[in-house]
Design a protein around this motif. Structure first.
Motif, PDB file in Angstrom:
ATOM      1  N   CYS A  21       0.867  -1.169   0.000  1.00 55.64           N
ATOM      2  CA  CYS A  21       0.000   0.000   0.000  1.00 55.64           C
ATOM      3  C   CYS A  21       0.905   1.220   0.000  1.00 55.64           C
ATOM      4  O   CYS A  21       1.662   1.439   0.934  1.00 55.64           O
ATOM      5  CB  CYS A  21      -0.917   0.002   1.216  1.00 55.64           C
ATOM      6  SG  CYS A  21      -1.885   1.525   1.345  1.00 55.64           S
ATOM      7  N   LYS A  23       0.070   4.165   0.299  1.00 53.65           N
ATOM      8  CA  LYS A  23      -0.413   5.203   1.205  1.00 53.65           C
ATOM      9  C   LYS A  23       0.247   5.086   2.583  1.00 53.65           C
ATOM     10  O   LYS A  23       0.765   6.048   3.117  1.00 53.65           O
ATOM     11  CB  LYS A  23      -1.931   5.097   1.329  1.00 53.65           C
ATOM     12  CG  LYS A  23      -2.528   6.169   2.205  1.00 53.65           C
ATOM     13  CD  LYS A  23      -3.659   6.859   1.502  1.00 53.65           C
ATOM     14  CE  LYS A  23      -4.166   8.013   2.359  1.00 53.65           C
ATOM     15  NZ  LYS A  23      -5.241   8.721   1.696  1.00 53.65           N
ATOM     16  N   CYS A  24       0.232   3.851   3.142  1.00 56.38           N
ATOM     17  CA  CYS A  24       0.790   3.684   4.491  1.00 56.38           C
ATOM     18  C   CYS A  24       2.115   2.918   4.468  1.00 56.38           C
ATOM     19  O   CYS A  24       2.806   2.829   5.470  1.00 56.38           O
ATOM     20  CB  CYS A  24      -0.204   2.975   5.408  1.00 56.38           C
ATOM     21  SG  CYS A  24      -0.507   1.264   4.928  1.00 56.38           S
ATOM     22  N   CYS A  35      -6.033  -2.318   1.299  1.00 57.44           N
ATOM     23  CA  CYS A  35      -5.189  -2.278   2.484  1.00 57.44           C
ATOM     24  C   CYS A  35      -6.078  -2.300   3.731  1.00 57.44           C
ATOM     25  O   CYS A  35      -7.015  -1.517   3.832  1.00 57.44           O
ATOM     26  CB  CYS A  35      -4.349  -1.008   2.451  1.00 57.44           C
ATOM     27  SG  CYS A  35      -3.441  -0.720   3.972  1.00 57.44           S
ATOM     28  N   LYS A  37      -5.543  -1.254   6.582  1.00 56.44           N
ATOM     29  CA  LYS A  37      -5.441   0.004   7.343  1.00 56.44           C
ATOM     30  C   LYS A  37      -6.162   1.152   6.648  1.00 56.44           C
ATOM     31  O   LYS A  37      -6.877   1.909   7.270  1.00 56.44           O
ATOM     32  CB  LYS A  37      -3.971   0.406   7.504  1.00 56.44           C
ATOM     33  CG  LYS A  37      -3.258  -0.242   8.657  1.00 56.44           C
ATOM     34  CD  LYS A  37      -1.870   0.388   8.815  1.00 56.44           C
ATOM     35  CE  LYS A  37      -0.999  -0.427   9.752  1.00 56.44           C
ATOM     36  NZ  LYS A  37       0.412  -0.035   9.650  1.00 56.44           N
ATOM     37  N   CYS A  38      -5.920   1.258   5.348  1.00 55.90           N
ATOM     38  CA  CYS A  38      -6.379   2.453   4.623  1.00 55.90           C
ATOM     39  C   CYS A  38      -7.752   2.275   3.982  1.00 55.90           C
ATOM     40  O   CYS A  38      -8.396   3.248   3.599  1.00 55.90           O
ATOM     41  CB  CYS A  38      -5.370   2.838   3.557  1.00 55.90           C
ATOM     42  SG  CYS A  38      -3.701   3.018   4.212  1.00 55.90           S
TER      43      CYS A  38
HETATM   44 ZN   LIG Z   1      -2.426   1.297   3.622  1.00 52.40          ZN
END
Ligand SMILES: [Zn+2]
Length: 136
Positions: A21, A23-24, A35, A37-38
């Motif tokens: 991912c 993003k994270c 993801c 998390k995201c």
């Molecule tokens: Zn993520």
């Protein structure tokens, strides 16, 4: 297992392809489309793992399903890849050497050789990292 399904699995297992991912920064294996998390803001890209990791835990398998019986006993370990995800894989080494925390690397053998010996469906196996030169 059908041939097409076999090849789809092989693409991931044989090459240790997962996702990251963007993003994270988290890595996933097996690959994910979202993801954890995201979620909706995930930025998923394919990622090829370096194949370096460490043995988290292991077991020595003495009995296995019919097709694998001739390979027993063998070592089955949970390996944490350097990037973070864990996976279950066979470790090829002397049974006296395997230990928790052992550094391992993935090995990719030629398909033909592997298929003659069986175990092909697990594609990726791990071997000990070369032991560093002794200091004494
Ligand atoms: Zn993520």
């Amino acid at each position: 297992m059908s041939v097409p399904r076999f090849w789809r699995r092989l693409k991931n297992l044989y090459n240790l392809i997962g996702t990251q991912c963007k993003k994270c920064g988290e890595y996933h294996y097996p690959p994910r489309t979202i993801c954890p998390k995201c979620r909706r803001s995930s930025l998923i890209v394919p990622y090829k793992f370096k194949g370096l990791g460490e043995v988290l835990t292991y077991t020595i398998v003495h009995s296995a399903a019919k097709d694998y019986a001739k390979h027993t006993p063998y070592i089955l370990a949970i390996i944490r890849l350097d990037e973070g995800p864990s996976l279950t894989s066979q470790v090829i080494c002397d049974h006296a050497d395997i230990h928790i925390g052992m550094k391992v690397k993935s090995t990719f053998r030629k398909l033909g050789e592997e298929s003659e010996k069986g175990m092909i469906y697990y594609g990726t196996k791990f071997v000990p990292l070369a032991t560093p030169p002794r200091k004494d």
